[in-house]
Motif scaffolding. Structure first.
Motif, PDB file in Angstrom:
ATOM      1  N   ALA A 155       0.873  -1.082   0.238  1.00  0.00           N
ATOM      2  CA  ALA A 155       0.025   0.060  -0.069  1.00  0.00           C
ATOM      3  C   ALA A 155       0.951   1.200   0.026  1.00  0.00           C
ATOM      4  CB  ALA A 155      -0.842  -0.197   1.173  1.00  0.00           C
ATOM      5  N   VAL A 156       2.026   1.133   0.908  1.00  0.00           N
ATOM      6  CA  VAL A 156       2.865   2.394   1.010  1.00  0.00           C
ATOM      7  C   VAL A 156       3.366   2.505  -0.433  1.00  0.00           C
ATOM      8  CG1 VAL A 156       5.054   3.192   1.998  1.00  0.00           C
ATOM      9  CG2 VAL A 156       3.136   2.172   3.312  1.00  0.00           C
ATOM     10  N   ALA A 157       4.019   1.562  -0.879  1.00  0.00           N
ATOM     11  CA  ALA A 157       4.516   1.496  -2.396  1.00  0.00           C
ATOM     12  C   ALA A 157       3.724   2.072  -3.392  1.00  0.00           C
ATOM     13  CB  ALA A 157       4.979   0.151  -2.660  1.00  0.00           C
ATOM     14  N   PHE A 158       2.544   1.678  -3.407  1.00  0.00           N
ATOM     15  CA  PHE A 158       1.543   2.049  -4.422  1.00  0.00           C
ATOM     16  C   PHE A 158       1.279   3.626  -4.063  1.00  0.00           C
ATOM     17  CE2 PHE A 158      -3.084   2.923  -5.499  1.00  0.00           C
ATOM     18  CZ  PHE A 158      -3.025   2.489  -6.499  1.00  0.00           C
ATOM     19  N   VAL A 159       1.102   3.969  -2.827  1.00  0.00           N
ATOM     20  CA  VAL A 159       0.689   5.618  -2.857  1.00  0.00           C
ATOM     21  C   VAL A 159       2.048   6.315  -3.254  1.00  0.00           C
ATOM     22  CG1 VAL A 159       0.453   7.175  -1.001  1.00  0.00           C
ATOM     23  CG2 VAL A 159      -0.883   5.225  -1.073  1.00  0.00           C
ATOM     24  N   ALA A 160       3.299   5.668  -2.953  1.00  0.00           N
ATOM     25  CA  ALA A 160       4.301   6.418  -3.239  1.00  0.00           C
ATOM     26  C   ALA A 160       4.760   6.502  -4.710  1.00  0.00           C
ATOM     27  CB  ALA A 160       5.639   5.874  -2.632  1.00  0.00           C
ATOM     28  N   SER A 161       4.384   5.389  -5.468  1.00  0.00           N
ATOM     29  CA  SER A 161       4.558   5.575  -6.915  1.00  0.00           C
ATOM     30  C   SER A 161       3.370   6.376  -7.379  1.00  0.00           C
ATOM     31  CB  SER A 161       4.454   4.162  -7.510  1.00  0.00           C
ATOM     32  OG  SER A 161       3.236   3.685  -7.254  1.00  0.00           O
ATOM     33  N   LEU A 162       2.234   6.466  -6.874  1.00  0.00           N
ATOM     34  CA  LEU A 162       1.232   7.088  -7.641  1.00  0.00           C
ATOM     35  C   LEU A 162       1.730   8.852  -7.451  1.00  0.00           C
ATOM     36  CD1 LEU A 162      -1.640   6.322  -8.400  1.00  0.00           C
ATOM     37  CD2 LEU A 162      -2.531   7.456  -6.247  1.00  0.00           C
ATOM     38  N   GLY A 163       2.109   9.103  -5.939  1.00  0.00           N
ATOM     39  CA  GLY A 163       2.549  10.401  -5.792  1.00  0.00           C
ATOM     40  C   GLY A 163       3.627  10.757  -6.711  1.00  0.00           C
ATOM     41  N   TRP A 164       4.510   9.707  -6.961  1.00  0.00           N
ATOM     42  CA  TRP A 164       5.732  10.178  -8.122  1.00  0.00           C
ATOM     43  C   TRP A 164       5.077  10.421  -9.351  1.00  0.00           C
ATOM     44  CZ3 TRP A 164       7.439   7.192 -12.236  1.00  0.00           C
ATOM     45  CH2 TRP A 164       8.667   7.490 -12.552  1.00  0.00           C
ATOM     46  N   GLY A 165       4.164   9.554  -9.536  1.00  0.00           N
ATOM     47  CA  GLY A 165       3.678   9.655 -11.065  1.00  0.00           C
ATOM     48  C   GLY A 165       2.829  11.073 -11.210  1.00  0.00           C
ATOM     49  N   VAL A 166       2.155  11.493 -10.150  1.00  0.00           N
ATOM     50  CA  VAL A 166       1.511  12.652 -10.214  1.00  0.00           C
ATOM     51  C   VAL A 166       2.557  13.757 -10.400  1.00  0.00           C
ATOM     52  CG1 VAL A 166      -0.055  14.320  -9.106  1.00  0.00           C
ATOM     53  CG2 VAL A 166      -0.524  11.902  -8.990  1.00  0.00           C
ATOM     54  N   TYR A 167       3.257  13.914  -9.480  1.00  0.00           N
ATOM     55  CA  TYR A 167       4.585  14.845  -9.585  1.00  0.00           C
ATOM     56  C   TYR A 167       5.369  14.743 -10.949  1.00  0.00           C
ATOM     57  CZ  TYR A 167       9.036  16.825  -8.333  1.00  0.00           C
ATOM     58  OH  TYR A 167      10.067  17.690  -8.450  1.00  0.00           O
ATOM     59  N   GLN A 168       5.522  13.648 -11.475  1.00  0.00           N
ATOM     60  CA  GLN A 168       6.076  13.482 -12.693  1.00  0.00           C
ATOM     61  C   GLN A 168       5.337  14.349 -13.673  1.00  0.00           C
ATOM     62  OE1 GLN A 168       9.316  12.516 -13.877  1.00  0.00           O
ATOM     63  NE2 GLN A 168       9.791  12.672 -11.460  1.00  0.00           N
ATOM     64  N   TYR A 169       4.044  13.874 -13.723  1.00  0.00           N
ATOM     65  CA  TYR A 169       3.122  14.362 -14.591  1.00  0.00           C
ATOM     66  C   TYR A 169       2.876  15.872 -14.452  1.00  0.00           C
ATOM     67  CZ  TYR A 169      -1.383  15.132 -17.205  1.00  0.00           C
ATOM     68  OH  TYR A 169      -2.072  15.730 -18.002  1.00  0.00           O
ATOM     69  N   GLN A 170       3.059  16.473 -13.347  1.00  0.00           N
ATOM     70  CA  GLN A 170       2.831  17.852 -13.370  1.00  0.00           C
ATOM     71  C   GLN A 170       4.169  18.554 -13.902  1.00  0.00           C
ATOM     72  OE1 GLN A 170       2.382  18.267  -9.033  1.00  0.00           O
ATOM     73  NE2 GLN A 170      -0.139  18.498  -9.366  1.00  0.00           N
ATOM     74  N   MET A 171       5.557  17.910 -13.561  1.00  0.00           N
ATOM     75  CA  MET A 171       6.666  18.444 -14.128  1.00  0.00           C
ATOM     76  C   MET A 171       6.486  18.277 -15.593  1.00  0.00           C
ATOM     77  SD  MET A 171       9.272  18.923 -12.031  1.00  0.00           S
ATOM     78  CE  MET A 171      10.684  18.222 -12.456  1.00  0.00           C
ATOM     79  N   LEU A 172       6.129  17.341 -16.269  1.00  0.00           N
ATOM     80  CA  LEU A 172       5.927  17.115 -17.508  1.00  0.00           C
ATOM     81  C   LEU A 172       5.201  18.357 -18.170  1.00  0.00           C
ATOM     82  CD1 LEU A 172       6.854  15.290 -20.004  1.00  0.00           C
ATOM     83  CD2 LEU A 172       4.595  14.561 -19.763  1.00  0.00           C
ATOM     84  N   GLN A 173       4.023  18.533 -17.507  1.00  0.00           N
ATOM     85  CA  GLN A 173       2.960  19.555 -17.981  1.00  0.00           C
ATOM     86  C   GLN A 173       3.750  21.087 -17.859  1.00  0.00           C
ATOM     87  OE1 GLN A 173       0.075  19.538 -19.447  1.00  0.00           O
ATOM     88  NE2 GLN A 173       0.356  17.349 -19.219  1.00  0.00           N
ATOM     89  N   GLN A 174       4.744  21.247 -16.865  1.00  0.00           N
ATOM     90  CA  GLN A 174       5.373  22.639 -16.436  1.00  0.00           C
ATOM     91  C   GLN A 174       6.306  22.665 -17.630  1.00  0.00           C
ATOM     92  OE1 GLN A 174       4.596  24.616 -14.016  1.00  0.00           O
ATOM     93  NE2 GLN A 174       5.844  25.944 -14.851  1.00  0.00           N
TER      94      GLN A 174
END
Lengths: 478, 234
Positions: A18-37
């Motif tokens: 669960a922790v790994a899933f949440v972490a990777s989700l967070g990482w994904g969202v962060y990467q997506y935001q960076m990409l958009q930026q």
């Protein structure tokens, strides 16, 4: 007990997952935001380039219209200047747009030529001449085409904003890449494999040339460019596109064959310090100053088919420790040149440590012939010539009329009073295109600077001004 | 009472003196300039960093500019010394540093006024040559630089070196980021030669590797010659 351990392990594992899933989700969202930026920042740059292009091109078109009616040098020069400057800006903006390299060749060429021609005309008017009927015709033709290009680009920009087009067409998705489903692009590529984007771009261009509505800005630019290809090219006198001389003036008569080329190369290498050299023809070249490419060890030579002379030589050997002073090296190089039947004056040297780059020019009747220069590279370990480029010489050397109409004293009168002359001589310099001028060259100082001022020896006009500075490697003429 | 005060005074003096010496030491490190002392393997600090920066500026590859005088820096210093006819010992003494400073200094006008660096484009052109043509023969590297220089004079292209190199889609090494690799000494030499006007291609504005491209446009260009792996065309 066992049951409890099992449950514990299960709980622990699921918690970790669960922790790994949440972490990777967070990482994904962060990467997506960076990409958009990043995407936003890139697209902002494109946006700016497009807007600037539309504005500048519009200004260029307007200035050109004004040049046509202007009847005094003041106004003509003003609007020609605006055209010239605007063209340079527009070319800069064009090069920032996400078009294919070959996608906007024609727009680029047109705008560059408008600038180039305006510059030539400015010079003409500044020396109190008028644009003749031929000049005006070229200028009118250019204006017509600029109007059309300007309208198309405005239309494209308008479509881009109103229909919210993307900058570039969407690349194929992951599934399509793997072969599932058929994308528009895949069909356009005609089954070409990956990694051939350039070719895809070409075919895309053809396809979009047939369809009339672009699907992206890149596509639209290519379409626009294709529509310009139907026009014949301009011929005019300008500074651009003079890097190749279609008909060299200085090559000796007659054609040589391969055997003769080998003999010429062998002789050259012998004089430079390679005894018993055995050069071989390794390629043929299609250029006015070439014909045969030869190699011997690390040396590469180009021998002209017409005339059979060495136009380019470069020894790529390792240069070992520097042992010579600049003066010794120059002396040795001059000796070698004498063996090769060259009598030249050194005009500039640049010292790069293990080697020096030297420029030399020939003289005729005590007149320096600057267009006919020779470039040398001399190794500082033993003073051998490792680079010899005579292409300018063979491109431009010809019989010239070297009789000045003005005397040195008359030419001196044309200089500013503050200019302190250190040296003077007659010289031929190159002007726009293949045009040349016989000038008095004055080297001197004023206002803490060193200058070379060229006064035309026939009509007394100020042809050219160069500034001389001292770089860490030697004198540089700007 | 008296002795206590004396003792106290001495203590204060010692502390103040120590602080002063420490401050001096710190400022000596902070303002140490290249040329103050001889540098050799094992040296560290801002002077070494300055030395490394200047060597890199001239095209001597030495890895990271990190302020640590390691083997690579020593090797670069040795190469520099050999090329300049200095004693090649890998130690940056007075003479070596003076030569390096002179060569990386600004240009001057006739009255000796500094007028800036005049070779800012060499670095970018060397990067382009290195990323596109490392492994090619030297003449092939000059040829790549010559293509860029020929484009400046050609109406179909932008008018500056940066404009040409960074034109979207023009060079694959720009698209994949290899352009940012630190070029080697050969690439720098080739860049200088090309900027000086030398052109082994006979006026080429395109080049391509025939084994790696099937681009119809580029194949349709009139070919001039082949140097190394590249075909040059106009």
């Amino acid at each position: 007990m066992r049951e409890r351990t099992k449950r514990k392990i299960l709980a622990f594992t699921s918690a970790t997952l669960a922790v790994a899933f949440v972490a990777s989700l967070g990482w994904g969202v962060y990467q997506y935001q960076m990409l958009q930026q990043y995407k936003l920042e890139t697209e902002n740059n494109y946006q700016r380039a497009l807007n600037d292009l539309v504005t500048t091109l519009n200004e260029v078109e307007t200035s050109m219209a004004k040049v046509k009616i202007a009847n005094t040098p003041v106004q003509q020069l003003l609007y020609l200047g605006e055209t010239w400057k605007g063209s340079i800006d527009a070319v800069g903006n064009l090069s920032e747009l996400p078009a294919d390299e070959v996608g906007i060749n024609y727009v680029d060429t047109l705008v560059n030529q408008v600038g180039d021609f305006s510059k030539t005309m400015s010079r003409k008017i500044a020396s109190l001449e008028n644009m003749d009927s031929e000049d005006l015709k070229i200028f009118n033709d250019m204006h017509e085409r600029v109007i059309e290009t300007n309208r198309s680009i405005q239309k494209l920009a308008n479509e881009f904003y109103t229909e919210n087009l993307p900058w570039v067409d969407k690349p194929p998705g992951l599934l399509q890449k793997m072969g599932f489903g058929k994308s528009m692009r895949a069909s356009a590529e005609g089954g070409e494999s990956e990694g051939q984007d350039e070719q895809a771009g070409q075919q895309e261009q053809q396809q979009q040339g047939q369809q009339q509505t672009p699907t992206s800005l890149r596509g639209g630019l290519q379409q626009l460019d294709a529509s310009l290809q139907k026009y014949p090219p301009f011929t005019y006198q300008g500074e651009l596109d003079k890097h190749i001389v279609a008909k060299p003036l200085g090559l000796p008569d007659g054609e040589i064959n391969e055997n003769k080329a080998v003999a010429v190369a062998k002789d050259f290498l012998q004089n430079i310090g390679y005894k018993e050299a055995t050069p071989q023809v390794t390629g043929l070249s299609q250029e006015p100053l070439g014909g045969f490419d030869l190699t011997y060890k690390d040396a590469y030579l180009e021998i002209s088919k017409k005339g059979g002379v060495v136009t380019y030589f470069r020894d790529q050997r390792e240069v070992s420790d520097r042992k010579l002073e600049l003066k010794e090296a120059l002396g040795k190089a001059t000796q070698t040149l004498a063996k090769l039947d060259w009598k030249l004056d050194v005009t500039s040297t640049q010292d790069f440590g293990s080697y020096v780059q030297i420029e030399l020019v020939p003289s005729e009747e005590n007149v320096r012939l600057y267009p006919d220069k020779i470039r040398l590279t001399v190794a500082m370990d033993n003073g051998q010539i490792i680079g010899f480029d005579a292409s300018p010489y063979y491109a431009y050397h010809h019989k010239r009329n070297l009789k000045p109409a003005l005397t040195m004293a008359e030419a001196k009168e044309k200089l500013k009073k503050d200019f302190k002359i250190l040296e003077n001589r007659l010289a031929v310099i190159s002007k726009i295109g293949t045009e040349e001028a016989l000038c008095y060259e004055f080297r001197g100082t004023a206002y803490g600077e060193e200058y070379l001022v060229y006064i035309n020896a026939n009509d007394g006009s100020e042809e050219k001004i160069s500034r001389v500075i001292n770089t860490p490697n030697g004198k540089l003429i700007q | 009472m008296h002795s206590y005060r004396n003792q106290h005074k001495r203590k204060v003096t010692v502390i103040v003196a120590a602080a002063l010496i420490f401050c001096l030491f710190l400022s000596a490190i902070a303002i140490a300039a290249l040329g103050d002392r001889t540098l050799g393997q094992g040296s560290r600090g801002s002077e070494v960093k300055d030395l490394q920066k200047r060597l890199t500026q001239l095209g001597y590859q030495l890895g990271k500019v990190d302020g640590i005088y390691g083997e690579k820096t020593a090797a670069a210093v040795t190469r520099f010394q050999k090329e300049r006819g200095l004693k090649a010992d890998g130690i940056a003494g007075k003479e070596t540093i003076a030569a390096l400073k002179k060569l990386t200094g600004e240009s001057q006008n006739a009255s000796g006024k500094q007028v800036g660096f005049k070779n800012s484009d060499v670095q970018l052109l060397a990067q382009c040559i290195y990323s596109e043509g490392r492994g090619e023969p030297y003449v092939g590297q000059v040829a790549i630089g010559a293509c860029v220089m020929n484009r400046i004079k050609h109406p179909s292209f932008p008018n500056t070196i940066a404009g040409i190199i960074y034109q979207p889609g023009a060079f694959s090494a720009v698209d994949d980021g290899q352009i940012n690799l630190q070029p080697d000494e050969t690439a720098f030499k080739a860049a200088r030669e090309a900027m000086n006007g030398s052109d082994p291609t006979g006026g080429a504005i395109y080049y391509f590797n025939p084994d790696k491209t099937s681009n119809k446009f580029i194949w349709s260009r009139p070919q001039i010659k082949k140097i190394g792996k590249h075909i040059f065309a106009r």
